[in-house]
Scaffold this active site. Structure first.
Site, PDB file in Angstrom:
ATOM      1  N   LYS A  65       0.804  -1.229   0.000  1.00  0.00           N
ATOM      2  CA  LYS A  65       0.000   0.000   0.000  1.00  0.00           C
ATOM      3  C   LYS A  65       0.836   1.278   0.000  1.00  0.00           C
ATOM      4  O   LYS A  65       0.434   2.278  -0.580  1.00  0.00           O
ATOM      5  CB  LYS A  65      -0.929   0.032   1.221  1.00  0.00           C
ATOM      6  N   ASP A 101     -10.209   2.944   1.908  1.00  0.00           N
ATOM      7  CA  ASP A 101     -10.424   2.511   3.300  1.00  0.00           C
ATOM      8  C   ASP A 101     -11.066   3.642   4.105  1.00  0.00           C
ATOM      9  O   ASP A 101     -11.929   3.403   4.953  1.00  0.00           O
ATOM     10  CB  ASP A 101      -9.090   2.140   3.961  1.00  0.00           C
TER      11      ASP A 101
END
Ligand code: ATR
Length: 269
Positions: A65, A101
């Site tokens: 990420k 997210d």
């Protein structure tokens, strides 16, 4: 045929393939969602290769990420969070990077009737998930308090998040913070391995909405304690669902079939 997928290592137990496949089936889209496990040293080549092959979108998970930030045109929120979990190849120019997210947590809360704008929110945890949730909540108009076992990490993160304050995880500090809070998010891994909670039960109250980012198990000790005092509870599968919904909508430009995606996810939890 549009190809979407997930970059991570390992990705064998990911719930994203069934969740996205359920959406394609529900809408009759000719698409597939596949998983890829590149070596960490090959991540840039993997993204260039995906672009060359015409892959439409990729989700990104551990351990990539952060690395992916430098390989795409990251948007403002992903840049501030310091992590990309969704790459969009469908635009004209370079692939763009996003962090769904953060929005996933917001949509999970809103789906349960929680108003985030103007809320007082306590985020427990200052790792990757904590960063995403803290920036997401602050952007949506909440006042954010960050509490972390390593208090210095909470304070460092709070310095970056507008209006936020950082704290340790001591019981009295948490009780004070929660006394007049509206929203509590557990963004630590506590509750995943063992039946433990990062927040003492007696610090919870019925006016709280409690989101636990942990989704295995679905009913964590924190959520059990929260339900026992009459708080609104939101399990981690909702956050997982809505980060996927958000990615799907960005890639396809279609409204996601949320119920079908949710059913596919919960079937496997
Ligand atoms: P993620 O990307 O899932 O957020 P991470 O970046 O490794 O994972 O962060 C893990 C978070 O869980 C951190 O906030 C960590 O606290 P520290 O910064 O003090 O390490 C928190 N955490 C993990 N185990 C914990 C425990 N037993 N008690 C309290 N906090 C814990």
């Amino acid at each position: 045929m549009d190809v979407f997928g997930l970059l991570g290592n390992p990705v064998g137990h990911s719930l994203s393939p069934p969740m996205h496949d359920a959406a394609y089936e529900e809408l009759g889209l000719e698409a597939r969602y596949v998983t890829f496990e590149p070596e960490p040293s090959e991540i840039e080549d993997a993204i260039d290769g995906a672009e060359a092959l015409g892959i439409a979108g990729l989700n990104v998970t551990i351990p990539f990420k952060q690395d992916v930030l430098d390989c795409v045109e990251a948007d403002d929120l992903a840049t501030r969070i310091g992590a990309v979990n969704t790459i969009d190849f469908t635009g004209e120019g370079a692939p763009t990077g996003h962090n769904t997210d953060a929005v996933g947590a917001l949509r999970a809360l809103r789906d349960h009737g929680v108003t985030v704008d103007g809320a007082r929110a306590v985020v427990v945890g200052a790792g990757g998930a904590g960063r995403a949730v803290a920036f997401g909540l602050a952007d949506a108009g909440a006042t954010v308090e960050i509490a972390n076992r390593t208090a210095s990490k909470a304070r460092d993160l709070a310095d970056e998040v507008p209006g936020a304050t950082g704290h340790g995880l001591e019981a009295d500090a948490l009780a004070d913070l929660l006394a007049d809070a509206d929203v509590l998010v557990n963004a630590t891994s506590v509750g995943m391995e063992e039946d433990e909670t990062p927040v003492p039960a007696d610090a919870l109250h019925g006016d709280l909405a409690v989101l636990d980012a942990v989704y295995r198990p679905l009913e964590t000790r924190l959520l059990r304690d929260a339900a026992a005092v009459g708080a609104t509870t939101v399990d981690g599968a909702w956050m997982l669902l809505y980060q996927g919904v958000e990615a799907f909508e960005r890639w396809t430009g279609r409204e996601a079939p949320v119920d079908a995606m949710n059913a596919a996810l919960r079937d496997r939890l």
